[in-house]
Scaffold this motif. Structure first.
Motif, short mmCIF file in Angstrom:
data_model
loop_
_atom_site.label_atom_id
_atom_site.label_comp_id
_atom_site.label_asym_id
_atom_site.label_seq_id
_atom_site.Cartn_x
_atom_site.Cartn_y
_atom_site.Cartn_z
N LEU A 36 0.84 -1.19 0.00
CA LEU A 36 0.00 0.00 0.00
C LEU A 36 0.88 1.25 0.00
O LEU A 36 0.60 2.23 -0.72
N GLY A 37 1.94 1.22 0.80
CA GLY A 37 2.86 2.35 0.81
C GLY A 37 3.52 2.56 -0.53
O GLY A 37 3.67 3.71 -1.00
N ARG A 38 3.91 1.47 -1.18
CA ARG A 38 4.52 1.58 -2.51
C ARG A 38 3.52 2.16 -3.51
O ARG A 38 3.87 2.98 -4.37
N LEU A 39 2.25 1.72 -3.40
CA LEU A 39 1.22 2.18 -4.32
C LEU A 39 1.03 3.69 -4.22
O LEU A 39 0.83 4.38 -5.23
N HIS A 40 1.14 4.21 -3.02
CA HIS A 40 0.94 5.65 -2.81
C HIS A 40 2.26 6.42 -2.86
O HIS A 40 2.27 7.63 -2.62
N GLY A 42 4.99 6.32 -0.94
CA GLY A 42 5.65 6.74 0.29
C GLY A 42 7.13 6.42 0.33
O GLY A 42 7.97 7.33 0.51
N PRO A 43 7.54 5.15 0.16
CA PRO A 43 8.97 4.85 0.18
C PRO A 43 9.76 5.57 -0.91
O PRO A 43 10.89 6.02 -0.67
N ALA A 44 9.19 5.71 -2.10
CA ALA A 44 9.91 6.40 -3.18
C ALA A 44 10.16 7.86 -2.83
O ALA A 44 11.24 8.41 -3.10
N ARG A 45 9.15 8.51 -2.23
CA ARG A 45 9.36 9.92 -1.83
C ARG A 45 10.39 10.02 -0.71
O ARG A 45 11.21 10.94 -0.68
N ALA A 46 10.35 9.05 0.21
CA ALA A 46 11.31 9.08 1.32
C ALA A 46 12.73 8.89 0.81
O ALA A 46 13.68 9.42 1.41
N LEU A 47 12.88 8.14 -0.28
CA LEU A 47 14.21 7.84 -0.79
C LEU A 47 14.56 8.72 -1.99
O LEU A 47 15.07 8.24 -3.00
N ALA A 48 14.27 10.00 -1.86
CA ALA A 48 14.69 10.96 -2.88
C ALA A 48 16.20 11.12 -2.85
O ALA A 48 16.87 10.78 -1.86
N ASP A 49 16.76 11.60 -3.94
CA ASP A 49 18.22 11.75 -4.04
C ASP A 49 18.78 12.59 -2.89
O ASP A 49 18.16 13.57 -2.45
N ARG A 50 19.95 12.18 -2.44
CA ARG A 50 20.67 12.95 -1.43
C ARG A 50 22.13 13.05 -1.85
O ARG A 50 22.66 12.15 -2.51
N PRO A 51 22.80 14.11 -1.46
CA PRO A 51 24.21 14.26 -1.86
C PRO A 51 25.11 13.27 -1.15
O PRO A 51 24.79 12.77 -0.06
N ALA A 52 26.24 13.00 -1.76
CA ALA A 52 27.24 12.13 -1.14
C ALA A 52 27.82 12.81 0.09
O ALA A 52 27.86 14.04 0.20
N VAL A 53 28.26 11.99 1.01
CA VAL A 53 28.90 12.49 2.23
C VAL A 53 30.38 12.72 1.92
O VAL A 53 31.04 11.88 1.30
N GLY A 99 23.10 1.30 -12.29
CA GLY A 99 23.39 2.01 -11.06
C GLY A 99 22.76 3.37 -10.95
O GLY A 99 22.85 4.01 -9.90
N ALA A 100 22.08 3.85 -12.00
CA ALA A 100 21.48 5.19 -11.96
C ALA A 100 19.97 5.16 -11.74
O ALA A 100 19.37 6.19 -11.41
N THR A 101 19.34 4.00 -11.90
CA THR A 101 17.89 3.89 -11.72
C THR A 101 17.54 4.01 -10.24
O THR A 101 18.24 3.44 -9.39
N PRO A 102 16.46 4.71 -9.90
CA PRO A 102 16.01 4.72 -8.50
C PRO A 102 15.89 3.29 -7.99
O PRO A 102 15.33 2.41 -8.66
N ALA A 103 16.41 3.06 -6.79
CA ALA A 103 16.57 1.69 -6.30
C ALA A 103 15.27 0.90 -6.27
O ALA A 103 15.23 -0.27 -6.66
N LEU A 104 14.19 1.53 -5.83
CA LEU A 104 12.93 0.81 -5.70
C LEU A 104 12.25 0.54 -7.03
O LEU A 104 11.27 -0.20 -7.09
N ALA A 105 12.76 1.12 -8.11
CA ALA A 105 12.19 0.89 -9.44
C ALA A 105 12.90 -0.22 -10.19
O ALA A 105 12.49 -0.57 -11.30
#
Length: 587
Positions: A36-40, A42-53, A99-105
């Motif tokens: 249900l979270g994937r359908l809406h 939620g996880p994809a929005r939470a895992l938006a791109d972030r800069p490297a440390v 390696g460039a595709t969003p992980a959950l996709a």
């Protein structure tokens, strides 16, 4: 091992419904929550791109000298460390995955086998490079560590590519980073870069926590353990509280008081102990309160379970799925040598020794030696039963089935004499075999690939997915074995008796069947067929209350993940009304 349905024209909707029903409301509810979270989104929005440390993972500090490594059962450890460092793979390989595709996709099965990619990206080299820096401080190993971490981040931008696709892999990386900090003496005050990298991993774990809870296996324990370690190292009390509570719930559900694990696999049982061991060492170093009940007691029982099975040379029976993991392997034993895992867990949770006093990994962690655990001639645990006599060890897969079986290995019996396997398991093959080898998926988990009885050539459970079966047989333990009844009403009771150097396996069968085949998968050695069985490393004779026909089959075994080779199998055929078969193995 994810819950996944595999489309098959042979599998009815009723069988799929049966498989779902047997998973139970806990797994189904959490999986539905995840979907249900994937359908809406939620996880994809939470895992938006972030800069490297950026910045140094380890501060410029004076490392402690390396511990003194006495020559014992694992000699030559420094040479093994040099060889391991020389053979390190590139930092952050993707294999055939983008390696460039969003992980959950990502499709984690279409391009190839994800398992070796994940193993290579667990950052197991981070603690090894700290060990090397303490042994040879003038050789620049800390600089190499920083270079590899930077290269790994460049190859794996946050939440893109296969190495961010799984919460458990993020948790295991976080635990390896924690172990590196601990070995460097930097666990009490991690650098800003270390904190930033751990925070990225903690965020990834939390994004799909419902999926981990739904699995009812190693995911359900590894992911909260990784979250708890991140919470401690980041000084985030709420994050640590969430991880600790989830870990306690998972251990209470999945690890029985007798040490049996819901995932009936020696390989995944070892990963369970390695995960909890790293967490416990970190807890001790940070001076944190003990983990909540029942974690310490269940971990001690689980350590005893595995310690009873390990051979003097470190080998384990290949019960259940074997994925080739060697986590937090400070002794560099590899997947084939579990001595470091067992000794570490026994010292940490049971205050005892598995008999490997000079194990180098324990010396690196400053773990005090314990008294050797006493031998146990007979034991019973949830899902298994074991015997030890005259240097031999027997293991029987029993029931009842409270969690999904990974393989059709019910009533499978394995026998070892010292370091020599006499009656063995076929192993795993691979979770996603190479092209042309798709038969591995059906063969290695099958009843045919185990030491048990097959009625009328029919598998007792239809496959509903890569790691899912329908129509689980009814099982119950017996005082000296176990009893199984399949959906067709066919019964199989297996009992084991040990008399000195003779082992007897008594099989009693009933129900409606035309014929049966009893298979014994023979370990390495020069076996020769005889009128009543085989002779070689042991003498194996089979008798029954009906005529028997003996055939030596060419079978297949997987001695390591992704490796398949021929092996020898004794097949004993009988026709109804056979009701009792006795196998005698004389050492």
């Amino acid at each position: 091992m994810a819950i996944q349905a595999r489309n098959s024209p042979r599998l009815s909707n009723l069988a799929l419904f049966d498989a779902a029903l047997r998973l139970g409301p806990h797994a189904l509810a959490h999986y539905a929550l995840y979907r249900l979270g994937r359908l809406h989104g939620g996880p994809a929005r939470a895992l938006a791109d972030r800069p490297a440390v950026t910045g140094a993972f380890l501060p410029e500090t004076c490392l402690r000298p390396a511990p003194e490594l006495a020559e014992g059962p694992m000699p030559g450890w420094p040479a093994r460390l040099r060889a391991a460092l020389a053979a390190l793979p590139s930092a952050g390989p993707h294999g055939p995955f983008d390696g460039a595709t969003p992980a959950l996709a990502l499709d984690l099965f279409g391009a190839g086998d994800i398992r070796p990619v994940w193993e290579a990206n667990r950052l197991a080299w981070a603690p090894l490079l700290v060990q090397a820096a303490r042994l040879w401080p003038e050789e620049g190993h800390l600089a190499r560590l920083e270079q590899r971490l930077a290269a790994w981040q460049a190859a794996n931008p946050a939440y893109r590519g296969p190495n961010w696709a799984c919460g458990q892999e993020a948790a295991l990386r976080a635990l390896h980073l924690a172990l590196a900090l601990l070995l460097a003496g930097a666990e009490a005050d991690p650098s800003p870069a270390a904190r930033g990298l751990l925070a990225l991993h903690a965020h990834r774990i939390r994004a799909t926590a419902a999926y981990a809870r739904a699995q009812d296996n190693n995911h359900s324990i590894s992911e909260p353990a990784g979250l708890l370690a991140c919470g401690w190292l980041l000084g985030e009390a709420e994050l640590a509280r969430r991880g600790e509570a989830a870990l306690a719930r998972a251990v209470a559900r999945l690890v029985a008081p007798d040490g049996g694990f819901a995932q009936h696999s020696t390989g995944y049982h070892r990963l369970l102990l390695d995960t909890l061991s790293v967490l416990e060492v970190l807890r001790l170093r940070l001076g944190r309160p003990p983990l909540p009940a029942p974690v310490p007691a269940r971990a001690a029982a689980a350590a005893h379970w595995l310690a009873r099975l390990v051979a003097a040379g470190g080998a384990l029976p290949a019960l259940g799925h074997q994925d080739g993991s060697a986590f937090a392997d400070l002794a560099l034993g590899g997947a084939a040598d579990a001595r470091g895992s067992v000794e570490r867990a026994m010292r940490l949770f049971a205050g005892a020794s598995a008999g490997f006093a000079a194990e180098p990994g324990c010396r690196w962690l400053d773990l005090p030696e314990g008294a050797p655990m006493p031998p146990v001639p007979r034991w019973t645990a949830s899902g298994s039963m074991g015997w030890a006599e005259a240097g031999a060890r027997g293991l029987l897969r029993t029931g009842p089935l409270h969690f999904r079986p990974g393989q059709s290995d019910l009533l499978h019996f394995e026998l070892w004499h010292g370091d020599r396997p006499l009656l063995t398991d076929a192993g795993t093959g691979a979770y996603n075999p190479p092209p042309g080898q798709e038969w591995w998926l059906d063969h290695f988990p099958s009843a045919r690939a185990h030491n048990s009885i097959l009625f009328d050539g029919q598998e007792p459970m239809p496959r509903a997915g890569r790691f899912l079966y329908a129509h689980w047989p009814w099982l119950r333990p017996l005082p000296d074995g176990a009893l199984s009844r399949d959906r067709r009403g066919r019964r199989h009771a297996r009992r084991v008796a040990v008399m000195g150097r003779e082992w007897r396996i008594i099989d009693e069968v009933g129900g409606r069947f035309r014929s049966l085949t009893l298979r014994w998968r023979l370990g390495p050695g020069a076996w020769r067929l005889m009128p009543e069985g085989v002779t070689g490393p042991a003498l194996l004779r089979v008798t029954a209350d009906a005529p028997l026909h003996f055939v030596e089959e060419e079978g297949w075994e997987s001695p390591a993940y992704g490796v398949v080779r021929p092996c020898r199998v004794l097949a004993v055929h009988a026709a109804a009304p056979v009701s009792r078969i006795v196998t005698r193995v004389t050492l």
